[in-house]
Motif scaffolding. Structure first.
Motif, mmCIF file in Angstrom:
data_model
loop_
_atom_site.group_PDB
_atom_site.id
_atom_site.type_symbol
_atom_site.label_atom_id
_atom_site.label_comp_id
_atom_site.label_asym_id
_atom_site.label_seq_id
_atom_site.Cartn_x
_atom_site.Cartn_y
_atom_site.Cartn_z
ATOM 1 N N GLU A 142 0.897 -1.154 -0.014
ATOM 2 C CA GLU A 142 0.044 0.040 -0.055
ATOM 3 C C GLU A 142 1.028 1.200 0.137
ATOM 4 O OE1 GLU A 142 -3.892 -0.639 2.026
ATOM 5 O OE2 GLU A 142 -2.671 -1.854 3.200
ATOM 6 N N ALA A 143 1.889 1.460 0.705
ATOM 7 C CA ALA A 143 2.855 2.526 0.810
ATOM 8 C C ALA A 143 3.648 2.444 -0.558
ATOM 9 C CB ALA A 143 3.886 2.409 2.167
ATOM 10 N N ALA A 144 4.127 1.394 -1.074
ATOM 11 C CA ALA A 144 4.819 1.334 -2.354
ATOM 12 C C ALA A 144 3.802 2.014 -3.486
ATOM 13 C CB ALA A 144 5.152 -0.002 -2.768
ATOM 14 N N ILE A 145 2.597 1.762 -3.433
ATOM 15 C CA ILE A 145 1.451 2.400 -4.385
ATOM 16 C C ILE A 145 1.372 3.888 -4.197
ATOM 17 C CG2 ILE A 145 -1.148 2.435 -4.917
ATOM 18 C CD1 ILE A 145 -0.973 -0.667 -4.626
ATOM 19 N N ALA A 146 1.076 4.241 -2.933
ATOM 20 C CA ALA A 146 1.055 6.015 -2.786
ATOM 21 C C ALA A 146 2.172 6.478 -3.184
ATOM 22 C CB ALA A 146 0.837 5.880 -1.239
ATOM 23 N N GLU A 147 3.502 5.863 -2.782
ATOM 24 C CA GLU A 147 4.663 6.643 -3.056
ATOM 25 C C GLU A 147 4.810 6.758 -4.728
ATOM 26 O OE1 GLU A 147 7.774 4.493 -1.350
ATOM 27 O OE2 GLU A 147 6.971 4.808 0.689
ATOM 28 N N HIS A 148 4.600 5.658 -5.348
ATOM 29 C CA HIS A 148 4.645 5.696 -7.078
ATOM 30 C C HIS A 148 3.699 6.665 -7.371
ATOM 31 C CE1 HIS A 148 5.629 3.747 -10.776
ATOM 32 N NE2 HIS A 148 4.447 4.070 -11.112
ATOM 33 N N ALA A 149 2.425 6.753 -6.920
ATOM 34 C CA ALA A 149 1.357 7.494 -7.560
ATOM 35 C C ALA A 149 1.847 8.987 -7.524
ATOM 36 C CB ALA A 149 0.147 7.420 -6.934
ATOM 37 N N GLN A 150 2.354 9.198 -6.219
ATOM 38 C CA GLN A 150 2.794 10.732 -5.903
ATOM 39 C C GLN A 150 4.105 11.018 -6.811
ATOM 40 O OE1 GLN A 150 3.602 11.537 -1.865
ATOM 41 N NE2 GLN A 150 4.018 13.710 -2.269
ATOM 42 N N ALA A 151 4.815 10.017 -6.944
ATOM 43 C CA ALA A 151 6.229 10.387 -7.740
ATOM 44 C C ALA A 151 6.078 10.205 -9.225
ATOM 45 C CB ALA A 151 7.185 9.202 -7.369
ATOM 46 N N GLU A 152 5.018 9.514 -9.720
ATOM 47 C CA GLU A 152 4.945 9.296 -11.090
ATOM 48 C C GLU A 152 3.596 9.834 -11.708
ATOM 49 O OE1 GLU A 152 7.406 8.263 -12.987
ATOM 50 O OE2 GLU A 152 8.851 7.692 -11.280
ATOM 51 N N ALA A 153 2.638 9.930 -10.935
ATOM 52 C CA ALA A 153 1.392 10.445 -11.214
ATOM 53 C C ALA A 153 0.877 9.850 -12.759
ATOM 54 C CB ALA A 153 1.549 12.089 -11.617
ATOM 55 N N PRO A 154 0.710 8.632 -12.749
ATOM 56 C CA PRO A 154 0.125 7.694 -13.768
ATOM 57 C C PRO A 154 -1.127 8.363 -14.265
ATOM 58 C CG PRO A 154 -0.097 6.172 -12.082
ATOM 59 C CD PRO A 154 0.491 7.633 -11.750
ATOM 60 N N ASP A 155 -1.343 8.260 -15.650
ATOM 61 C CA ASP A 155 -2.768 8.554 -15.993
ATOM 62 C C ASP A 155 -3.595 7.202 -16.406
ATOM 63 O OD1 ASP A 155 -2.447 11.365 -16.895
ATOM 64 O OD2 ASP A 155 -0.960 10.770 -18.084
ATOM 65 N N TYR A 156 -2.871 6.255 -16.315
ATOM 66 C CA TYR A 156 -3.598 4.886 -16.370
ATOM 67 C C TYR A 156 -2.594 3.718 -15.354
ATOM 68 C CZ TYR A 156 -5.405 6.709 -20.744
ATOM 69 O OH TYR A 156 -6.301 7.397 -21.445
ATOM 70 N N TRP A 157 -3.474 2.976 -14.859
ATOM 71 C CA TRP A 157 -3.062 1.717 -14.158
ATOM 72 C C TRP A 157 -3.118 0.586 -15.188
ATOM 73 C CZ3 TRP A 157 -0.070 3.067 -10.059
ATOM 74 C CH2 TRP A 157 -0.409 4.009 -9.401
ATOM 75 N N ALA A 158 -2.052 -0.217 -15.481
ATOM 76 C CA ALA A 158 -2.301 -1.310 -16.197
ATOM 77 C C ALA A 158 -1.779 -2.621 -15.372
ATOM 78 C CB ALA A 158 -1.369 -1.311 -17.591
#
Length: 156
Positions: A48-64
């Protein structure tokens, strides 16, 4: 600015097995103008922390999101991965509420039910024909079938 796609490896089984979909799709998706990142949850102590950190750092437009197997394929345990993957999809949405696209061999076994159960927006179902990674991304619909939640797959 190109659209950003994060490939999410949900497989947390050890020894680690990399999803082949990322190898197949990274070239065509990049050539179509998307920028790619990988979020590999296999080695994350706190996914869960890995997802939150990645979302903040990379700001994806899509999750695949790839789903290789629905369970551990071991008769005596019969452990299902689906509840955890549903939790991962929910965490992806909380971290960054953008479209979630599901795919993978396990997903393709029962895509409509899994799309609804996992809470994803779209699914890509592959047929048994090998994918030519030199093919433009625009040609992919002829190689697989795409569908959205509440929109059944078109029968071939």
């Amino acid at each position: 600015m190109s659209k950003r796609v994060t490939f999410v490896n949900t497989n947390q089984v050890k020894p680690a097995i990399a999803p082949i979909a990322f190898d197949y799709l990274s070239g065509p998706v990049a050539r179509a103008g998307f920028s790619l990142t990988l979020l590999d949850l296999c080695f994350a102590d706190d996914w869960e922390a890995a997802i939150a950190e990645h979302a903040q750092a990379e700001a994806p437009d899509y999750w695949a999101v790839t789903l290789r197997n629905t369970d551990d394929v071991y008769f005596s345990s019969g452990y299902s991965f689906l509840d955890r993957i549903r939790d991962i999809v929910a965490a992806l949405r909380r971290a960054r509420p953008v479209p979630v696209v599901m795919g993978g061999a396990g997903f393709s076994v029962m895509p409509e039910k899994l799309l609804a159960f996992l809470g994803a927006d779209f699914g890509i179902v592959r047929d048994e024909t090998p994918l030519n990674t030199e093919q433009p991304i625009a040609d992919l619909p002829s190689r697989g079938r795409r569908f959205a939640k509440d929109q059944p797959r078109k029968q071939d």
